[in-house]
Design a protein around this motif. Structure first.
Motif, PDB file in Angstrom:
ATOM      1  N   ALA A   1       0.844  -1.203   0.000  1.00  0.00           N
ATOM      2  CA  ALA A   1       0.000   0.000   0.000  1.00  0.00           C
ATOM      3  C   ALA A   1       0.873   1.244   0.000  1.00  0.00           C
ATOM      4  CB  ALA A   1      -0.921   0.011   1.210  1.00  0.00           C
ATOM      5  N   THR A   2       0.716   2.076  -1.024  1.00  0.00           N
ATOM      6  CA  THR A   2       1.483   3.313  -1.144  1.00  0.00           C
ATOM      7  C   THR A   2       0.836   4.407  -0.285  1.00  0.00           C
ATOM      8  OG1 THR A   2       0.197   4.125  -3.019  1.00  0.00           O
ATOM      9  CG2 THR A   2       2.116   2.709  -3.515  1.00  0.00           C
ATOM     10  N   ALA A   3       1.511   5.544  -0.203  1.00  0.00           N
ATOM     11  CA  ALA A   3       0.960   6.677   0.551  1.00  0.00           C
ATOM     12  C   ALA A   3      -0.385   7.102  -0.033  1.00  0.00           C
ATOM     13  CB  ALA A   3       1.942   7.843   0.549  1.00  0.00           C
ATOM     14  N   ALA A   4      -0.507   7.043  -1.362  1.00  0.00           N
ATOM     15  CA  ALA A   4      -1.782   7.393  -2.005  1.00  0.00           C
ATOM     16  C   ALA A   4      -2.864   6.383  -1.622  1.00  0.00           C
ATOM     17  CB  ALA A   4      -1.617   7.440  -3.520  1.00  0.00           C
ATOM     18  N   ASP A   5      -2.501   5.104  -1.557  1.00  0.00           N
ATOM     19  CA  ASP A   5      -3.460   4.075  -1.135  1.00  0.00           C
ATOM     20  C   ASP A   5      -3.911   4.317   0.300  1.00  0.00           C
ATOM     21  OD1 ASP A   5      -3.089   2.759  -3.597  1.00  0.00           O
ATOM     22  OD2 ASP A   5      -1.532   1.439  -2.775  1.00  0.00           O
ATOM     23  N   VAL A   6      -2.952   4.651   1.168  1.00  0.00           N
ATOM     24  CA  VAL A   6      -3.259   4.919   2.577  1.00  0.00           C
ATOM     25  C   VAL A   6      -4.236   6.081   2.684  1.00  0.00           C
ATOM     26  CG1 VAL A   6      -2.278   5.676   4.784  1.00  0.00           C
ATOM     27  CG2 VAL A   6      -1.112   3.924   3.431  1.00  0.00           C
ATOM     28  N   ALA A   7      -3.986   7.134   1.902  1.00  0.00           N
ATOM     29  CA  ALA A   7      -4.873   8.302   1.933  1.00  0.00           C
ATOM     30  C   ALA A   7      -6.266   7.952   1.415  1.00  0.00           C
ATOM     31  CB  ALA A   7      -4.275   9.435   1.097  1.00  0.00           C
ATOM     32  N   ALA A   8      -6.323   7.161   0.349  1.00  0.00           N
ATOM     33  CA  ALA A   8      -7.626   6.768  -0.196  1.00  0.00           C
ATOM     34  C   ALA A   8      -8.404   5.917   0.803  1.00  0.00           C
ATOM     35  CB  ALA A   8      -7.439   5.998  -1.506  1.00  0.00           C
ATOM     36  N   LEU A   9      -7.715   4.988   1.447  1.00  0.00           N
ATOM     37  CA  LEU A   9      -8.386   4.150   2.448  1.00  0.00           C
ATOM     38  C   LEU A   9      -8.824   4.982   3.654  1.00  0.00           C
ATOM     39  CD1 LEU A   9      -6.127   0.990   2.237  1.00  0.00           C
ATOM     40  CD2 LEU A   9      -8.541   1.158   1.570  1.00  0.00           C
ATOM     41  N   ALA A  10      -8.012   5.958   4.040  1.00  0.00           N
ATOM     42  CA  ALA A  10      -8.386   6.836   5.153  1.00  0.00           C
ATOM     43  C   ALA A  10      -9.672   7.580   4.826  1.00  0.00           C
ATOM     44  CB  ALA A  10      -7.262   7.820   5.467  1.00  0.00           C
ATOM     45  N   GLY A  11      -9.831   7.954   3.560  1.00  0.00           N
ATOM     46  CA  GLY A  11     -11.067   8.616   3.124  1.00  0.00           C
ATOM     47  C   GLY A  11     -12.285   7.730   3.280  1.00  0.00           C
ATOM     48  N   LEU A  12     -12.066   6.426   3.311  1.00  0.00           N
ATOM     49  CA  LEU A  12     -13.164   5.479   3.519  1.00  0.00           C
ATOM     50  C   LEU A  12     -13.303   5.082   4.986  1.00  0.00           C
ATOM     51  CD1 LEU A  12     -12.458   3.119   0.479  1.00  0.00           C
ATOM     52  CD2 LEU A  12     -14.290   4.827   0.680  1.00  0.00           C
ATOM     53  N   GLY A  13     -12.470   5.702   5.826  1.00  0.00           N
ATOM     54  CA  GLY A  13     -12.537   5.406   7.256  1.00  0.00           C
ATOM     55  C   GLY A  13     -11.672   4.221   7.668  1.00  0.00           C
ATOM     56  N   ILE A  14     -10.767   3.787   6.814  1.00  0.00           N
ATOM     57  CA  ILE A  14      -9.900   2.658   7.129  1.00  0.00           C
ATOM     58  C   ILE A  14      -8.516   3.191   7.450  1.00  0.00           C
ATOM     59  CG2 ILE A  14      -8.832   0.545   6.237  1.00  0.00           C
ATOM     60  CD1 ILE A  14     -11.291   0.374   4.318  1.00  0.00           C
ATOM     61  N   ASP A  15      -8.041   2.897   8.648  1.00  0.00           N
ATOM     62  CA  ASP A  15      -6.707   3.316   9.073  1.00  0.00           C
ATOM     63  C   ASP A  15      -5.754   2.162   8.819  1.00  0.00           C
ATOM     64  OD1 ASP A  15      -4.390   4.153  10.286  1.00  0.00           O
ATOM     65  OD2 ASP A  15      -5.300   4.563  12.233  1.00  0.00           O
ATOM     66  N   ILE A  16      -4.986   2.262   7.739  1.00  0.00           N
ATOM     67  CA  ILE A  16      -4.105   1.172   7.332  1.00  0.00           C
ATOM     68  C   ILE A  16      -3.057   0.865   8.391  1.00  0.00           C
ATOM     69  CG2 ILE A  16      -2.409   2.501   6.033  1.00  0.00           C
ATOM     70  CD1 ILE A  16      -3.812  -0.814   4.846  1.00  0.00           C
ATOM     71  N   ASP A  17      -2.585   1.884   9.114  1.00  0.00           N
ATOM     72  CA  ASP A  17      -1.588   1.650  10.166  1.00  0.00           C
ATOM     73  C   ASP A  17      -2.166   0.771  11.273  1.00  0.00           C
ATOM     74  OD1 ASP A  17       0.472   3.064   8.910  1.00  0.00           O
ATOM     75  OD2 ASP A  17      -0.257   4.969   9.722  1.00  0.00           O
ATOM     76  N   THR A  18      -3.431   0.959  11.590  1.00  0.00           N
ATOM     77  CA  THR A  18      -4.095   0.118  12.588  1.00  0.00           C
ATOM     78  C   THR A  18      -4.225  -1.312  12.074  1.00  0.00           C
ATOM     79  OG1 THR A  18      -5.325   2.015  13.438  1.00  0.00           O
ATOM     80  CG2 THR A  18      -6.191  -0.179  13.974  1.00  0.00           C
ATOM     81  N   VAL A  19      -4.588  -1.453  10.815  1.00  0.00           N
ATOM     82  CA  VAL A  19      -4.718  -2.789  10.209  1.00  0.00           C
ATOM     83  C   VAL A  19      -3.368  -3.502  10.242  1.00  0.00           C
ATOM     84  CG1 VAL A  19      -5.195  -4.038   8.065  1.00  0.00           C
ATOM     85  CG2 VAL A  19      -6.659  -2.117   8.745  1.00  0.00           C
TER      86      VAL A  19
END
Length: 187
Positions: free
Chosen positions: A74-92
Motif C-alpha cells: 500500500a502506497t501513501a496514495a493508497d493509505v490516503a484513499a483508504l483513510a477517506g473510507l474510514g480505514i486506518d491502514i496503520d491500525t490494520v
C-alpha cells in the motif's frame, strides 16, 4: 530481452538482486530496481536522479519503500484513499503484526534464507522491464539503458513510481532532464 541491455542496465538488474539478497526478499520487485538505480553514480539515470535531487534523499526513499513493503504494498496514495473510507491502514498493519509478527504483510515466505539463490522478478518488475523496452523503442533507441528503467518506473503505478512521484520525479521531469543532458552533449 536482456541482449539489448547496456552494461549499466545489467548492473541495475544485478544490483536489484543484491538488494533482494540484503533484505531477504524472495523476489526482485520495483523497490529493488529503484534502490539499485540509486546506487549508480555515473550513468544517465544517475545524472537525472542527481539533477532532480533524489540522490541526496536516498535514505528517505529507502525508508518509504520499506514502509510500502511493510504495509503489504500500500502506497501513501493508497493509505490516503483508504483513510477517506474510514480505514486506518496503520491500525490494520499493527493488528496483523500483533497476530503474525512484524513484517507479516511484507513477508514472502523466504525471510531468513541465507543461501544465495536466483530470485525471480515480480510481475510488476517484469512489467517495468517490458515498459522500458517499449520506451526505448519509442524513443528510437536500439539499446535499453538504466535511463529507460527509470522512465518505466515513473510510468507505473507501483510502489517505486509512487515514491518517486511523492518526490516530484515524474515521467515528464525525467524526459526533460534526459533531453537537456543530451542537448548539452550534442552542442
Amino acid at each position: 530481452m536482456f541482449e539489448k541491455f547496456t552494461a549499466g542496465a545489467r548492473a541495475v538488474v544485478r544490483g536489484a538482486a543484491e538488494q533482494a539478497d540484503r533484505t531477504g526478499n524472495g523476489t526482485i520487485g520495483e523497490p529493488e530496481l529503484l534502490l539499485a538505480l540509486l546506487e549508480r553514480t555515473d550513468s544517465p539515470a544517475a545524472g537525472v536522479l542527481a539533477a532532480l535531487g533524489v540522490h541526496e534523499r536516498r535514505e528517505p526513499v529507502a525508508q518509504a519503500l520499506a514502509e510500502v513493503r511493510r504495509r503489504g504494498g500500500a502506497t501513501a496514495a493508497d493509505v490516503a484513499a483508504l483513510a477517506g473510507l474510514g480505514i486506518d491502514i496503520d491500525t490494520v498493519v499493527a493488528r496483523v503484526e500483533e497476530t503474525h509478527g512484524v513484517g507479516a504483510l511484507a513477508a514472502d515466505g523466504t525471510a531468513g534464507r541465507r543461501k544465495r539463490v536466483r530470485r525471480p522478478f515480480t510481475p510488476e518488475a517484469k512489467a517495468v522491464l517490458e515498459r522500458a523496452l517499449r520506451i526505448g523503442a519509442g524513443r528510437g533507441e536500439r539499446h535499453l539503458g538504466d535511463e529507460h528503467l527509470l522512465l518505466a518506473l515513473t510510468t507505473g503505478s507501483g510502489p517505486a513510481g509512487a515514491v518517486l512521484a511523492d518526490l516530484g520525479v515524474t515521467h515528464d521531469a525525467v524526459v526533460r532532464s534526459l533531453d537537456e543532458t543530451r542537448g548539452r552533449r550534442a552542442s
